[in-house]
Design a protein around this motif. Structure first.
Motif, PDB file in Angstrom:
ATOM      1  N   LEU A  66       0.841  -1.208   0.000  1.00 30.39           N
ATOM      2  CA  LEU A  66       0.000   0.000   0.000  1.00 30.39           C
ATOM      3  C   LEU A  66       0.873   1.253   0.000  1.00 30.39           C
ATOM      4  CD1 LEU A  66      -2.936  -0.795   2.443  1.00 30.39           C
ATOM      5  CD2 LEU A  66      -2.998  -0.529  -0.051  1.00 30.39           C
ATOM      6  N   VAL A  67       1.875   1.247   0.870  1.00 26.10           N
ATOM      7  CA  VAL A  67       2.760   2.394   0.984  1.00 26.10           C
ATOM      8  C   VAL A  67       3.505   2.622  -0.333  1.00 26.10           C
ATOM      9  CG1 VAL A  67       4.892   3.188   2.065  1.00 26.10           C
ATOM     10  CG2 VAL A  67       3.032   2.302   3.473  1.00 26.10           C
ATOM     11  N   ALA A  68       3.977   1.532  -0.920  1.00 20.48           N
ATOM     12  CA  ALA A  68       4.719   1.648  -2.184  1.00 20.48           C
ATOM     13  C   ALA A  68       3.834   2.268  -3.261  1.00 20.48           C
ATOM     14  CB  ALA A  68       5.225   0.280  -2.621  1.00 20.48           C
ATOM     15  N   ALA A  69       2.568   1.830  -3.297  1.00 16.91           N
ATOM     16  CA  ALA A  69       1.647   2.376  -4.295  1.00 16.91           C
ATOM     17  C   ALA A  69       1.435   3.871  -4.038  1.00 16.91           C
ATOM     18  CB  ALA A  69       0.315   1.632  -4.237  1.00 16.91           C
ATOM     19  N   PHE A  70       1.258   4.242  -2.767  1.00 15.27           N
ATOM     20  CA  PHE A  70       1.036   5.645  -2.412  1.00 15.27           C
ATOM     21  C   PHE A  70       2.251   6.490  -2.774  1.00 15.27           C
ATOM     22  CE2 PHE A  70       1.172   9.042   0.900  1.00 15.27           C
ATOM     23  CZ  PHE A  70       0.066   9.739   0.449  1.00 15.27           C
ATOM     24  N   VAL A  71       3.429   5.980  -2.455  1.00 17.49           N
ATOM     25  CA  VAL A  71       4.659   6.725  -2.731  1.00 17.49           C
ATOM     26  C   VAL A  71       4.857   6.897  -4.241  1.00 17.49           C
ATOM     27  CG1 VAL A  71       7.169   6.556  -2.636  1.00 17.49           C
ATOM     28  CG2 VAL A  71       5.827   6.163  -0.576  1.00 17.49           C
ATOM     29  N   THR A  72       4.541   5.839  -4.995  1.00 15.53           N
ATOM     30  CA  THR A  72       4.668   5.929  -6.448  1.00 15.53           C
ATOM     31  C   THR A  72       3.724   6.993  -6.998  1.00 15.53           C
ATOM     32  OG1 THR A  72       5.168   3.594  -6.455  1.00 15.53           O
ATOM     33  CG2 THR A  72       4.700   4.574  -8.572  1.00 15.53           C
ATOM     34  N   TRP A  73       2.542   7.072  -6.392  1.00 19.29           N
ATOM     35  CA  TRP A  73       1.591   8.099  -6.824  1.00 19.29           C
ATOM     36  C   TRP A  73       2.133   9.495  -6.476  1.00 19.29           C
ATOM     37  CZ3 TRP A  73      -1.345  11.444  -3.623  1.00 19.29           C
ATOM     38  CH2 TRP A  73      -2.272  12.240  -4.317  1.00 19.29           C
ATOM     39  N   LEU A  74       2.689   9.646  -5.273  1.00 18.87           N
ATOM     40  CA  LEU A  74       3.275  10.933  -4.867  1.00 18.87           C
ATOM     41  C   LEU A  74       4.384  11.360  -5.838  1.00 18.87           C
ATOM     42  CD1 LEU A  74       3.863  11.020  -0.997  1.00 18.87           C
ATOM     43  CD2 LEU A  74       2.389  12.488  -2.345  1.00 18.87           C
ATOM     44  N   HIS A  75       5.161  10.380  -6.266  1.00 19.38           N
ATOM     45  CA  HIS A  75       6.229  10.544  -7.230  1.00 19.38           C
ATOM     46  C   HIS A  75       5.816  11.334  -8.450  1.00 19.38           C
ATOM     47  CE1 HIS A  75      10.000   8.126  -7.908  1.00 19.38           C
ATOM     48  NE2 HIS A  75       9.871   8.151  -6.604  1.00 19.38           N
ATOM     49  N   SER A  76       4.576  11.095  -8.881  1.00 14.82           N
ATOM     50  CA  SER A  76       4.130  11.677 -10.142  1.00 14.82           C
ATOM     51  C   SER A  76       3.820  13.168  -9.994  1.00 14.82           C
ATOM     52  CB  SER A  76       2.910  10.913 -10.657  1.00 14.82           C
ATOM     53  OG  SER A  76       1.893  10.959  -9.689  1.00 14.82           O
ATOM     54  N   ARG A  77       3.945  13.693  -8.797  1.00 12.45           N
ATOM     55  CA  ARG A  77       3.739  15.143  -8.639  1.00 12.45           C
ATOM     56  C   ARG A  77       5.091  15.831  -8.795  1.00 12.45           C
ATOM     57  NH1 ARG A  77      -1.173  16.161  -6.238  1.00 12.45           N
ATOM     58  NH2 ARG A  77      -0.462  18.236  -5.711  1.00 12.45           N
ATOM     59  N   PRO A  78       5.226  16.591  -9.873  1.00 13.26           N
ATOM     60  CA  PRO A  78       6.561  17.083 -10.208  1.00 13.26           C
ATOM     61  C   PRO A  78       7.040  18.257  -9.353  1.00 13.26           C
ATOM     62  CG  PRO A  78       4.961  17.809 -11.836  1.00 13.26           C
ATOM     63  CD  PRO A  78       4.222  16.972 -10.851  1.00 13.26           C
ATOM     64  N   GLU A  79       6.154  18.866  -8.538  1.00 12.03           N
ATOM     65  CA  GLU A  79       6.596  20.098  -7.879  1.00 12.03           C
ATOM     66  C   GLU A  79       7.484  19.848  -6.653  1.00 12.03           C
ATOM     67  OE1 GLU A  79       3.455  19.283  -8.471  1.00 12.03           O
ATOM     68  OE2 GLU A  79       2.237  19.411  -6.655  1.00 12.03           O
ATOM     69  N   LEU A  80       7.564  18.588  -6.210  1.00 10.38           N
ATOM     70  CA  LEU A  80       8.451  18.287  -5.083  1.00 10.38           C
ATOM     71  C   LEU A  80       9.523  17.295  -5.514  1.00 10.38           C
ATOM     72  CD1 LEU A  80       6.134  17.835  -1.962  1.00 10.38           C
ATOM     73  CD2 LEU A  80       8.032  19.429  -2.202  1.00 10.38           C
ATOM     74  N   PRO A  81      10.760  17.516  -5.085  1.00  7.29           N
ATOM     75  CA  PRO A  81      11.796  16.543  -5.447  1.00  7.29           C
ATOM     76  C   PRO A  81      11.551  15.196  -4.758  1.00  7.29           C
ATOM     77  CG  PRO A  81      12.680  18.221  -3.980  1.00  7.29           C
ATOM     78  CD  PRO A  81      11.277  18.637  -4.310  1.00  7.29           C
ATOM     79  N   THR A  82      11.906  14.131  -5.458  1.00  3.15           N
ATOM     80  CA  THR A  82      11.616  12.785  -4.980  1.00  3.15           C
ATOM     81  C   THR A  82      12.211  12.493  -3.609  1.00  3.15           C
ATOM     82  OG1 THR A  82      11.677  12.106  -7.258  1.00  3.15           O
ATOM     83  CG2 THR A  82      11.795  10.360  -5.632  1.00  3.15           C
ATOM     84  N   ASP A  83      13.467  12.907  -3.406  1.00  2.06           N
ATOM     85  CA  ASP A  83      14.086  12.565  -2.121  1.00  2.06           C
ATOM     86  C   ASP A  83      13.370  13.250  -0.964  1.00  2.06           C
ATOM     87  OD1 ASP A  83      15.025  15.026  -2.939  1.00  2.06           O
ATOM     88  OD2 ASP A  83      17.004  14.769  -2.037  1.00  2.06           O
ATOM     89  N   ALA A  84      12.877  14.471  -1.206  1.00  2.05           N
ATOM     90  CA  ALA A  84      12.143  15.163  -0.152  1.00  2.05           C
ATOM     91  C   ALA A  84      10.831  14.454   0.151  1.00  2.05           C
ATOM     92  CB  ALA A  84      11.882  16.614  -0.555  1.00  2.05           C
ATOM     93  N   VAL A  85      10.107  14.070  -0.914  1.00  2.00           N
ATOM     94  CA  VAL A  85       8.832  13.368  -0.728  1.00  2.00           C
ATOM     95  C   VAL A  85       9.055  12.089   0.076  1.00  2.00           C
ATOM     96  CG1 VAL A  85       7.063  12.034  -1.934  1.00  2.00           C
ATOM     97  CG2 VAL A  85       7.733  14.270  -2.802  1.00  2.00           C
ATOM     98  N   LEU A  86      10.061  11.325  -0.317  1.00  3.34           N
ATOM     99  CA  LEU A  86      10.312  10.055   0.356  1.00  3.34           C
ATOM    100  C   LEU A  86      10.810  10.283   1.775  1.00  3.34           C
ATOM    101  CD1 LEU A  86      11.899   8.010  -2.542  1.00  3.34           C
ATOM    102  CD2 LEU A  86       9.643   7.730  -1.539  1.00  3.34           C
ATOM    103  N   GLY A  87      11.632  11.323   1.968  1.00  2.25           N
ATOM    104  CA  GLY A  87      12.130  11.648   3.299  1.00  2.25           C
ATOM    105  C   GLY A  87      10.983  12.003   4.241  1.00  2.25           C
ATOM    106  N   ILE A  88      10.067  12.835   3.746  1.00  3.35           N
ATOM    107  CA  ILE A  88       8.893  13.201   4.550  1.00  3.35           C
ATOM    108  C   ILE A  88       8.105  11.948   4.883  1.00  3.35           C
ATOM    109  CG2 ILE A  88       6.649  14.361   4.462  1.00  3.35           C
ATOM    110  CD1 ILE A  88       8.039  16.409   2.530  1.00  3.35           C
TER     111      ILE A  88
END
Lengths: 261, 253
Positions: A66-88
């Protein structure tokens, strides 16, 4: 050999066998933070398993997916860098897991064991689960090996070769979730990423092909597990951190010795 | 705008009908029409940010369309040379292995590799290649599936003048000998004028389209190439020989 030690040895080596080859992709694809996000949220799975009485491995794997799916979806939002999204995300998941664990009062659970691993307490059932999981992960990796390497180099080129990039991403996510579920018992939620990236990084200087690097990562991991356990047993050290530190010694050694393209 | 006929019977490999691409709320491409027929060389020119790479990606199905549609001929096999490929040194990969990733069981196109000077790179690690070597390797990989359309995004990047000429000569040779069509982004004025059948000026939409000579008189073209183009009396002649990169005439076998 005492049987608890044998079980611990098998658990550790089983996890390392799968974590090494998967870990090379985590390193190649720069997804160490992704590994953290998954493994930190595994703690939520543990609490869920304890509270509902579900099979613990299934609960952890389920939450990870579930988390992986959610994170992958978050990934597709280009306004935040990936490492920040994953860090949060990974720290939010860890905090949530710790709070859920403290709220699930009345249920006795060994929090330290899940955070740092408690491989010496693994049961035969754990060993069987770990080997089933490792076998599944390795089979899928071998089966899709060329496609996975292909999308790692360039997703556009791979897509024109007929590789389904979306399917491969989902596969990678599922494999990471599986390894996380298997590894939490051995090294704990906080150290799972180490089992993925340290053997892979240590294998790099000795390798000149992708397959060679995966095999060496598996070997380095499976050597680290018994050596770490031996140190843990002999000097009464926490077992998970001992395994991780042995892998780190291999890494330092590789920095000094290995010198290949 | 009508497209001058190459040959009435020529199969259209790839057709774009009014395709639009939107990214982050901005229209990157607006209603672009385009067609590439068999054995045809089509060159896309345009300023930075014109959407040239996006257009290629959209045509190959790598970017979702906000409107319009792309029709691919059932026999279409695309060989793609991306604008750049950043190889991370953490992934150990030889050139031979990289080329084979595309088609693990196919044999390497050794004759072409010799022509491109790629045959001696086979055992080199990918991350150690120079810019020009990388372009040659990418082109070799694009050829391994025996495409009938090459899609190239500024293929001469990182190459010196001689290498660039060799590369464009090679694309023309592939068309002549293998009947391969090409769709490319290029700012090599010589190639645009002499090698292409059609030129498309792109700036988020199609500004002008036509034969190189016709397009070269448009203000968009002149703005892009500046005085280089206006002062250029382009002399077209038939080649019955090849030049080496240094201009020495080489007899055709």
């Amino acid at each position: 050999m005492e049987s608890f030690l044998l079980r611990a040895l098998l658990s550790g080596m089983g996890v390392a066998l799968a974590a090494g080859p998967l870990g090379v992709f985590v390193v190649w694809r720069r997804m160490a933070y992704f590994g953290d996000a998954l493994s930190h949220s595994a703690l939520l799975g543990v609490v869920l398993g304890v509270v509902t009485g579900l099979n613990m491995n299934l609960a952890i794997a389920g939450v990870c997916v579930l988390v992986a799916a959610f994170v992958t979806w978050l990934h597709s939002r280009p306004e935040l860098p990936t490492d920040a999204v994953l860090g949060i995300f990974s720290h939010a998941a860890l905090s949530l897991g710790l709070i859920a664990a403290s709220l699930a009062s009345g249920v006795r659970m060994d929090l330290m064991g899940y955070l740092f691993g408690d491989v010496l307490a693994s049961s035969w059932e754990d060993v069987v689960w770990i080997f089933l999981g490792a076998a599944l992960v390795l089979t899928l990796l071998v089966w899709y090996w060329n496609d996975l390497v292909n999308i790692t180099v360039h997703e556009g080129l791979a897509s024109l070769d007929g590789v389904s990039v979306g399917k491969m991403r989902v596969l990678f996510m599922l494999l990471t979730a599986l390894v996380t579920a298997a590894a939490i018992k051995v090294v704990g939620a906080l150290l799972i990423t180490a089992m993925l990236i340290i053997p892979a990084a240590a294998a790099r200087p000795f390798s000149s092909t992708p397959e060679g690097m995966a095999i060496r990562a598996a070997l380095i991991g499976t050597f680290s597990a018994p050596l770490g356990l031996f140190a843990s047993y002999h000097w009464d050290l926490p077992s998970g951190p001992a395994i991780v530190l042995v892998a780190c010694v291999f890494f330092l050694f590789s920095l000094g010795v290995g010198k290949r393209g | 705008m009508t497209q001058p006929a190459l040959a009435d019977s020529a199969v259209t490999l790839l057709t774009a009908q009014a395709i639009s691409v939107v990214r982050g709320g901005d229209g990157v491409l607006r209603e672009v029409d385009l067609a590439v027929r068999e054995q045809e060389i089509v060159t896309i020119i345009g300023p930075n940010g014109a959407g040239k790479s996006t257009l290629l990606a959209a045509l190959m199905g790598l970017t979702p369309l906000a409107g319009g549609r792309v029709i691919r001929h059932p026999r279409l096999v695309v060989g793609y040379v991306p604008q750049r490929l950043r190889m991370d040194p953490v992934l150990p990969l030889t050139v031979a292995r990289f080329i084979h990733l595309s088609a693990p069981r196919a044999s390497l196109p050794l004759a072409w590799m010799g022509r491109l000077g790629c045959d001696r790179l086979l055992e080199r690690p990918m991350h150690g290649l120079s810019g020009g070597e990388m372009q040659r390797v990418l082109l070799t990989r694009a050829l391994i599936r025996r495409p009938n359309l090459l899609v190239l995004d500024e293929p001469a990047q990182g190459m010196d003048m001689a290498g660039e000429q060799e590369l464009y000569g090679f694309i023309e040779q592939l068309r002549r000998e293998e009947g391969m069509a090409a769709l490319l982004v290029s700012h090599n004025l010589h190639f645009v004028m002499a090698g292409a059948d059609h030129v498309i000026c792109l700036n988020r939409h199609v500004c002008c389209f036509g034969s190189p000579v016709a397009v070269s008189t448009t203000p968009e073209f002149q703005q892009l190439f500046g005085s280089k183009a206006t002062g250029l009396g382009y002399y077209q002649h038939h080649h019955d020989h090849r030049h080496t990169p240094l201009g020495v005439v080489r007899e055709t076998p």
